[in-house]
Design a protein around this motif. Structure first.
Motif, mmCIF file in Angstrom:
data_model
loop_
_atom_site.group_PDB
_atom_site.id
_atom_site.type_symbol
_atom_site.label_atom_id
_atom_site.label_comp_id
_atom_site.label_asym_id
_atom_site.label_seq_id
_atom_site.Cartn_x
_atom_site.Cartn_y
_atom_site.Cartn_z
ATOM 1 N N ALA A 217 39.525 30.221 32.884
ATOM 2 C CA ALA A 217 40.947 29.886 32.825
ATOM 3 C C ALA A 217 41.691 30.803 31.861
ATOM 4 O O ALA A 217 42.880 31.112 32.057
ATOM 5 C CB ALA A 217 41.125 28.432 32.414
ATOM 6 N N ALA A 218 40.994 31.270 30.823
ATOM 7 C CA ALA A 218 41.636 32.142 29.831
ATOM 8 C C ALA A 218 42.007 33.506 30.410
ATOM 9 O O ALA A 218 42.803 34.243 29.824
ATOM 10 C CB ALA A 218 40.710 32.308 28.618
ATOM 11 N N ILE A 219 41.421 33.838 31.551
ATOM 12 C CA ILE A 219 41.722 35.124 32.180
ATOM 13 C C ILE A 219 43.169 35.187 32.637
ATOM 14 O O ILE A 219 43.776 36.275 32.705
ATOM 15 C CB ILE A 219 40.762 35.371 33.373
ATOM 16 N N GLU B 41 48.357 38.224 33.332
ATOM 17 C CA GLU B 41 49.819 38.255 33.282
ATOM 18 C C GLU B 41 50.343 39.318 32.320
ATOM 19 O O GLU B 41 51.519 39.700 32.397
ATOM 20 C CB GLU B 41 50.357 36.880 32.889
ATOM 21 N N SER B 42 49.472 39.804 31.438
ATOM 22 C CA SER B 42 49.895 40.850 30.504
ATOM 23 C C SER B 42 49.813 42.251 31.124
ATOM 24 O O SER B 42 50.306 43.219 30.534
ATOM 25 C CB SER B 42 49.024 40.800 29.236
ATOM 26 N N LEU B 43 49.201 42.347 32.298
ATOM 27 C CA LEU B 43 49.070 43.650 32.942
ATOM 28 C C LEU B 43 50.394 44.077 33.563
ATOM 29 O O LEU B 43 51.172 43.253 34.056
ATOM 30 C CB LEU B 43 47.986 43.601 34.032
ATOM 31 N N GLU B 44 50.632 45.379 33.591
ATOM 32 C CA GLU B 44 51.854 45.906 34.183
ATOM 33 C C GLU B 44 51.824 45.704 35.700
ATOM 34 O O GLU B 44 50.812 45.945 36.355
ATOM 35 C CB GLU B 44 51.989 47.396 33.863
ATOM 36 N N GLY B 45 52.933 45.227 36.247
ATOM 37 C CA GLY B 45 53.016 44.986 37.679
ATOM 38 C C GLY B 45 52.638 43.582 38.075
ATOM 39 O O GLY B 45 52.700 43.224 39.252
ATOM 40 N N GLN C 66 39.609 30.320 41.808
ATOM 41 C CA GLN C 66 40.482 31.261 42.509
ATOM 42 C C GLN C 66 41.798 31.409 41.758
ATOM 43 O O GLN C 66 42.326 30.440 41.217
ATOM 44 C CB GLN C 66 40.746 30.741 43.927
ATOM 45 N N PHE C 67 42.292 32.651 41.690
ATOM 46 C CA PHE C 67 43.632 32.939 41.186
ATOM 47 C C PHE C 67 44.402 33.654 42.299
ATOM 48 O O PHE C 67 43.832 34.468 43.030
ATOM 49 C CB PHE C 67 43.602 33.858 39.961
ATOM 50 N N VAL C 68 45.693 33.367 42.387
ATOM 51 C CA VAL C 68 46.558 34.113 43.299
ATOM 52 C C VAL C 68 47.548 34.894 42.445
ATOM 53 O O VAL C 68 48.278 34.315 41.635
ATOM 54 C CB VAL C 68 47.305 33.176 44.269
ATOM 55 N N VAL C 69 47.541 36.225 42.635
ATOM 56 C CA VAL C 69 48.349 37.110 41.799
ATOM 57 C C VAL C 69 49.305 37.901 42.691
ATOM 58 O O VAL C 69 48.892 38.897 43.301
ATOM 59 C CB VAL C 69 47.459 38.071 40.983
ATOM 60 N N PRO C 70 50.564 37.490 42.783
ATOM 61 C CA PRO C 70 51.527 38.302 43.557
ATOM 62 C C PRO C 70 51.820 39.606 42.807
ATOM 63 O O PRO C 70 52.149 39.578 41.621
ATOM 64 C CB PRO C 70 52.768 37.409 43.616
ATOM 65 N N GLN D 254 43.015 47.925 41.015
ATOM 66 C CA GLN D 254 41.888 48.414 40.226
ATOM 67 C C GLN D 254 41.924 47.856 38.800
ATOM 68 O O GLN D 254 40.889 47.493 38.236
ATOM 69 C CB GLN D 254 41.901 49.944 40.195
ATOM 70 N N GLU D 255 43.133 47.762 38.215
ATOM 71 C CA GLU D 255 43.256 47.179 36.877
ATOM 72 C C GLU D 255 42.852 45.710 36.894
ATOM 73 O O GLU D 255 42.192 45.226 35.964
ATOM 74 C CB GLU D 255 44.694 47.327 36.374
ATOM 75 N N LEU D 256 43.243 44.980 37.947
ATOM 76 C CA LEU D 256 42.836 43.584 38.077
ATOM 77 C C LEU D 256 41.317 43.467 38.147
ATOM 78 O O LEU D 256 40.714 42.596 37.493
ATOM 79 C CB LEU D 256 43.462 42.966 39.330
ATOM 80 N N ARG D 257 40.697 44.324 38.927
ATOM 81 C CA ARG D 257 39.234 44.269 39.069
ATOM 82 C C ARG D 257 38.537 44.564 37.742
ATOM 83 O O ARG D 257 37.561 43.896 37.378
ATOM 84 C CB ARG D 257 38.786 45.250 40.155
ATOM 85 N N ASP D 258 39.039 45.547 37.037
ATOM 86 C CA ASP D 258 38.429 45.890 35.745
ATOM 87 C C ASP D 258 38.574 44.741 34.752
ATOM 88 O O ASP D 258 37.616 44.405 34.038
ATOM 89 C CB ASP D 258 39.082 47.159 35.178
#
Length: 735
Positions: free
Chosen positions: A96-98, A103-107, A124-128, A140-144
């Motif tokens: 959950a802490a992820i 949300e701090s990532l650009e985009g 599961q998370f849904v990230v628009p 790629q940033e999300l995966r990392d």
């Protein structure tokens, strides 16, 4: 009869040097601008499937309404964290802490989740994220980030529309450099073998590359101005088509130039003679392909409409390069281009033999082929037709009704693996819901119908202020309303790109329209469904148009009705055989689940247009020889002098299209095989045996209603081999 320039003719300085140099400098300038533009095509390219839908599609109308409910063009990335056992409270807290880190990532703005699965083995998370050129980098940033922050020992995936789009873009990553390098290397090796010369292959390749740079400039400009929509598929096809077509035209011109050099010591005269002899067939060939490609403008799919002008622009540039740059280079190099095997001037008596059979001056395989055609014409063409018919029966196995998006990428894909993980723990359509647009007054009744439809896992009205493409499950008290319409998101039980999901969309459309006749069903699944439906409709619409326009061009070129009809029939039969063999290979050897719905149409357009090319090269020379020697000797002479050059051209084109197979996209691999195999089949069997044998069997009637060939005394009856004379002339064909 072709006039032969006198050996002693003095050509003006401006024609010998000034014009060729100006042409070369002009093309150098074009290449200097177009070359760097090659790397900028990604700026005007998109792989968003929805943007290529026809305006009439229901999914397109639904998408337009959907856009009114949001200010951005976001698409969802679905993050799945999977564990072999149920999550412990500590592990769930760590997962959950992820959310805050994402949300701090650009985009990335709002993140929905974590949403635990019923078996507690996945969250599961849904990230628009913004639908832009940056999708690949953001994913790629999300995966990392997810991989680094997830509890130890867990599998992490970023899938959904954004994940699949990013992996598709990665698969297309080799188009700009690797594809071109492989294609050019293959062509260079073939040309070395054909010409046994170093300078000539380089000259031909330069012509092809310069044509490509001009085509890139033209296509980039059209895309920048919004005239066309460019995607990775059409970009890859453009490179291959231009290299292959320009090389084919160059081979034809070089063959005539080499032949002209055996008649004169003046290289400029030879250049002009070759240009006059090759201009009509090259122009007719290029015009045939261009018009066939522009027939794609009648397509209901915007992606097909875009490919038409993109590929036609490429052929146009190839045509101009072959008729301007290559003659200019030949004018500058002369016989040196063929070093170390420079063509020699033949004695006057050997330049134009008096033919009685058509086999005079021929050697090797093409003399043997001509002899077989003249001795057993009916046996040869009947056997060829039967062989093609047998091969065509494989088309009954063709499954060209679309494939799931997860099967499109042929290499390892985190997004594809993520879809499998979703299916194991959640409704498989999570993150890619069907979207229903309904009247506000009928919202409750439509929602009830949606929930009652088989294949729907959950459905909910879009709440005011929520993320439009995902929303939040529940029954909001205040639904979002735009112009009297509401949105309903329906999570499907099946994967969004599966045939079961498409069946659910069909059922949804039928169900909701019983309550609200104006209701629209869109979303990822509906987009794929409407795309496949439109592609199959295009097949029925465009094929007759292509056949009609090519038939007219052939009639104008050959001044005949019967010959063009027979040529078109042979090309269509060849296409059927190629598709039949391809279906058997795809299903039984490569294990493909099916084929993209556009594959048969693209295969038809390229094979028919390019197949007619070789028949134009052959029959235009046959007509030229028939005017001088009669139809049957003219057929054998035309076959002999064009045999090597056309076969070489076919091998080059097959090799360039085969290079598409290095891009790990099912559509391109399938198209590569169909066109490469079909071109080889056309050059080896149809053009070398079927067409000459059938024409020989028919005789001068092949030119009906023209009277060509009837005046000749050289024609002889089929069924017996003509006696060869001692007259020899150099075979102008290459190879």
């Amino acid at each position: 009869m072709t006039t032969k320039p006198p050996t002693a003719t003095r050509v003006p300085f401006w024609l010998r040097w000034l014009v060729p140099v100006l042409l070369v400098v002009t093309w150098l300038a074009i290449a200097g601008i177009g070359g760097p533009t090659f790397g900028r095509l990604s700026e005007v390219s998109t792989n968003d499937q929805a943007s290529f839908l026809p305006a009439s599609a229901e999914a397109t109308a639904a998408q337009e309404w959907q856009a009114k409910f949001r200010e951005s063009t976001e698409i969802p990335a679905v993050i799945v964290i999977e564990n072999g056992d149920a999550f412990t409270p500590a592990q769930f807290g760590q997962a959950a802490a992820i959310k805050g880190k994402l949300e701090s990532l650009e985009g990335v703005s709002t993140v929905i989740g974590p949403i635990p699965s019923e078996d507690s083995k996945a969250v599961q998370f849904v990230v628009p994220i913004e639908s832009s050129e940056a999708v690949r980098d953001i994913v790629q940033e999300l995966r990392d980030e997810v991989k680094a922050s997830a509890p130890d020992g867990m599998q992490t995936f970023v899938t959904g529309p954004a994940g699949l789009t990013a992996d598709l873009a990665s698969a297309f990553g080799g188009i700009d450099g690797i594809l071109l390098l492989v294609a050019l290397s293959a062509v260079f090796v073939i040309l070395l073998i054909v010409y046994k010369s170093l300078l000539l292959p380089v000259t031909v390749l330069l012509t092809s590359v310069f044509a490509l740079t001009a085509a890139i400039l033209l296509v980039f400009g059209m895309a920048k101005m919004g005239w066309i929509q460019l995607n990775g598929q059409s970009q890859g096809i453009l490179s291959i088509l231009v290299i292959g077509a320009a090389t084919d035209y160059a081979l034809l011109y070089v063959a005539r130039f080499r032949e002209a050099l055996t008649h004169t010591t003046n290289r400029t005269s030879a250049v002009l003679t070759a240009w006059k002899a090759s201009f009509e067939p090259i122009l007719a060939s290029g015009a045939t392909v261009i018009i066939a490609l522009l027939c794609l403008l009648f397509s209901d799919l915007n992606s097909n409409k875009a490919l038409g002008p993109v590929a036609a622009a490429g052929i146009l540039c190839a045509l101009f390069a072959a008729l301007t740059l290559l003659p200019a280079l030949m004018a500058l190099f002369g016989r040196a281009a063929f070093w170390p095997f420079r063509p020699k001037v033949l004695p006057e008596t050997e330049r134009e033999p008096r033919l009685s059979t058509g086999l005079e001056g021929q050697r090797g395989i093409w003399r043997a082929t001509g002899s077989l055609v003249s001795r057993r014409p009916r046996t040869v063409w009947v056997a060829s037709v039967l062989l093609l018919l047998v091969a065509s029966t494989g088309i009954l196995q063709l499954k060209a009704n679309g494939v799931p998006q997860t099967d499109v990428i042929l290499t390892a894909s985190n997004a594809v693996d993520g879809q499998d993980a979703l299916a194991r723990h959640f409704d498989a359509g999570s993150g890619s819901p069907a979207v229903i647009v309904a009247d506000e007054a009928k919202a409750a009744a439509v929602l009830e119908k949606v929930k009652a439809t088989g294949g729907v896992g959950d459905a909910y009205l879009l709440a005011a202020g929520s993320v439009p493409i995902t929303g939040a499950p529940g029954a909001p008290a205040a639904p979002a309303v735009r112009d009297g319409k509401v949105l309903i998101n329906a999570t499907l039980s099946s994967a969004a790109d599966s045939s079961a999901a498409e069946d659910t969309v069909v059922a949804l459309r039928g169900a909701v329209k019983t309550v609200d006749a104006g209701a629209l069903v869109g979303g990822v699944t509906a987009t794929a469904l409407d795309t496949n439906t439109s592609a199959q409709r295009d097949l029925v619409t465009i094929i007759p148009i292509v056949l009609a326009v090519i038939l007219v061009i052939l009639m104008l070129l050959l001044r005949s009705v019967l010959a063009p009809v027979l040529l078109m029939a042979s090309v269509v039969l060849s296409y059927g055989a190629a598709m039949g063999v391809a279906a058997v290979v795809f299903n039984n050897f490569l294990g493909f689940p099916g084929a993209d719905a556009t594959v048969p149409l693209f295969g038809f357009v390229f094979l028919v247009a390019l197949g007619v090319d070789y028949n134009i090269f052959l029959m235009s020379r046959v007509r030229e020889e028939s005017l001088k020697h009669g139809t049957r000797p003219g057929i054998l002479r035309g076959l002999g002098v064009t045999g090597g050059v056309i076969t070489s051209a076919g091998v080059v084109l097959a090799a360039t299209f085969a290079a598409l197979g290095i891009i790990p996209i099912m559509f391109l691999v399938q198209l590569a095989f169909i066109v490469a195999f079909g071109v080889l089949l056309d050059t080896v069997l149809v053009r070398s045996l079927l067409v000459p044998a059938l024409s020989y069997d028919i005789g001068e009637r092949i030119w009906w209603p023209s009277q060509l060939g009837k005046h000749s005394k050289g024609a002889h009856a089929p069924g017996r081999e003509p006696a060869a004379t001692d007259s020899e002339t150099e075979n102008a064909g290459v190879g």
